[in-house]
Design an enzyme around this catalytic site. Sequence first.
Site, mmCIF file in Angstrom:
data_model
loop_
_atom_site.group_PDB
_atom_site.id
_atom_site.type_symbol
_atom_site.label_atom_id
_atom_site.label_comp_id
_atom_site.label_asym_id
_atom_site.label_seq_id
_atom_site.Cartn_x
_atom_site.Cartn_y
_atom_site.Cartn_z
ATOM 1 N N HIS A 297 -7.479 -5.887 -0.897
ATOM 2 C CA HIS A 297 -6.380 -5.083 -0.801
ATOM 3 C C HIS A 297 -5.040 -5.601 -0.851
ATOM 4 C CE1 HIS A 297 -3.877 -1.343 -0.532
ATOM 5 N NE2 HIS A 297 -3.984 -1.324 0.855
ATOM 6 N N SER B 252 0.944 -1.236 0.126
ATOM 7 C CA SER B 252 -0.144 -0.052 0.100
ATOM 8 C C SER B 252 0.816 1.202 -0.044
ATOM 9 C CB SER B 252 -0.836 -0.065 1.406
ATOM 10 O OG SER B 252 -2.065 0.888 1.161
ATOM 11 N N ASP C 204 -8.966 -3.945 -6.290
ATOM 12 C CA ASP C 204 -8.389 -3.376 -5.023
ATOM 13 C C ASP C 204 -9.097 -1.922 -4.830
ATOM 14 O OD1 ASP C 204 -7.038 -1.950 -2.977
ATOM 15 O OD2 ASP C 204 -5.042 -3.150 -3.537
#
Length: 521
Positions: A490, A238, A462
Site C-alpha cells: 500500500h 490513502s 496495492d
Amino acid sequence: MNTRQTSRLRRITTIAAGLAAAAMMLSGCLYAVIPEGQEPRPSSTNAPDTDGVSADLLPFYDQTLEWTSCERGGASFDCTYVTAPLDWENPADGEIELSVVRHQAPGAPMGSLLTNPGGPGGSGRDFILDSMTYAVGDDLIQNYDVIGFDPRGVGDSTAVRCFDAAGMDAYLYDIPAAPRGTTEWEDELTQRNQEFADACEANSDGILPFITTVNSARDMDLIRAVLGDSQLNYLGYSYGTFLGATYAELYPEKAGRLVLDGAIDPAVSGLEVGTTQALGFESALRAYMQNCLDSGSCPFNGTVDEAMADLGALLAAVDRTPLENGDGRMLGADSLMTAIIVTLYSQDTWSVLTQGLDAALQGDPSVAFYLADAYNAREDGVYLDNSSEAFRAYNCMDYPVEDDEAAEDAAEAKIADGAPTVAPYWSGPDSCEVWPYPPTGARGEIHAEGAGPILVVGTTNDPATPYEWSVSLAEQLDEGVLITRVGEGHTGYNKGNICVDDAVVAFFLDGAVPEADVTCE
C-alpha cells in the site's frame, strides 16, 4: 430497511484506514530524530495569512497560535490547537479544536508541509510524533516544517466518541450467534450497528453531522493560513489523497505542491470501492501465497490455487468452530480475515501472516489476534485511538446512499468470481444504514482546475487503494502526473523505490514536474 445494502461492503471503507496503524504497529515505530549535529530552531509563530478572508471567518483565520514543546522519542516537536468552526456554513454556531504538531526544519524552511496518513480516522498528529521519518523522509524533514494534525473527529482534536473498550470489543470481535448469511445473522449485526450509532450520537456532543471530508479540507486551509503559509504543501496517503484532492478542488489558488500517494478515485461509488478492494486483496493474498510457497517454510503446499483453497478451508473451519484465545476472546472468520488483510499492506509483514496462519492451523489464535488488534489499534484491552469510530463517522457522511439491488447482486457475483477466498467474509449489514444523519457527500470527478501540477503515486498491486484509482485520479486532475511504482503493498513513496522517491523529493524541493508519467520498476 434494506439490510442487504452493505454488500456495499462492510469492509469497503475500513480497509484504507490501515496505513499508519498497520504499517507502524507491525513494523515498529520509526521515531524521528533531529539530524546529528543540528539543534532545533527556537519555536516561532508566523503572521497568519488572512488575504481574501471574509469577515465572518476572520476571527478564525486571524488567531495567534500558542506553541508548547512536546518531545517524543528524542525528537523535538511543537504542539498547539487551532480553533475552527464546527459548521463552516454557519461559523458562529460553535467551535471545535484541531490538534496540530510541528517539527521545524533545522535551517530556513521552504514552508510548511502538511501530512495525512489515511483513514479516514488516522491520527496525523501521532503519525508525525511517532514516525516522522517513515512518513516524509529525511530530505523533506531537512527542508520543511513538517506538520501533522488530527482531523476533526479524530484523536486529540474534538473527537467522535462511541463505545468504551468493552463495548468496542463486543462490536469488533463478538461472533454472531446466528449462522452467517441468514436473516437472523443480518438482524443481529444490524442491531449491533444501531447500538454503535446510538452510542456515537450520545457521546459525540453534536459533531457527527459535521464530520465530513469537505469540512476537513476547509480545516486544512485554516491550518495553512494560521501557520503563515500562502499556499498549501501537502503529502497525503490513502484516504489522505481524497482529502488533498478535495482541498485542491475547493482552493485551487491556494494549492502549492501536492503529492497524493495511494489514491482513492473520488468518482467511484461506495459499491464500486468495495468491489475493487475485494479483488485487490485477493490479488495481494495470492501474491503472498506464492511467496510463502517459494519460501520453503509455508504451512501450505501445492500450487497457489491449492494453497488458497486450503486457506479458504481454514477460514470456513474457524467460522464453524472459533478458536479461544488466552484472554477469553474467540477468533472467528471475520477477525481472522482482518488479521490477514492487515498484513497485506506491506510485503514486510508477510512473514508475520505466515506465523499467524501456521499457529491458527494448530489451533492457536494468539498471533491472529495480535494482527487484528494492530489493525484496530487495540493493546492490552485498551484502544489507543478512536480511528474505528472516526472512520465510520466520515464514511457515513461522505458516501451517498445507494439502493440498487441489481447493482449489489452484480457486485457480489463479481467478488465471488474474482475473490473467492475473501468473498464469504466481505459483505454484511451496512453500519451507515442506521447512522443518525443522512450523508451530505457526493461522488464525482475532481479536476482542481487552476491548481497547477499534482503528483499522484500508485502501486501496481496495492490492495487497499488499487492502482486503477491512481490512474483515474491522475487523469481527472487538470494537471495530474502519475508516478507508478511497480510492486506490492500500500502506497509508494518512501518504500525503498529510489525512482519514486527521487520524483517526489524533486517536486517538493525544486518544483520539478516530470514531462510525462513515470513508471518505476
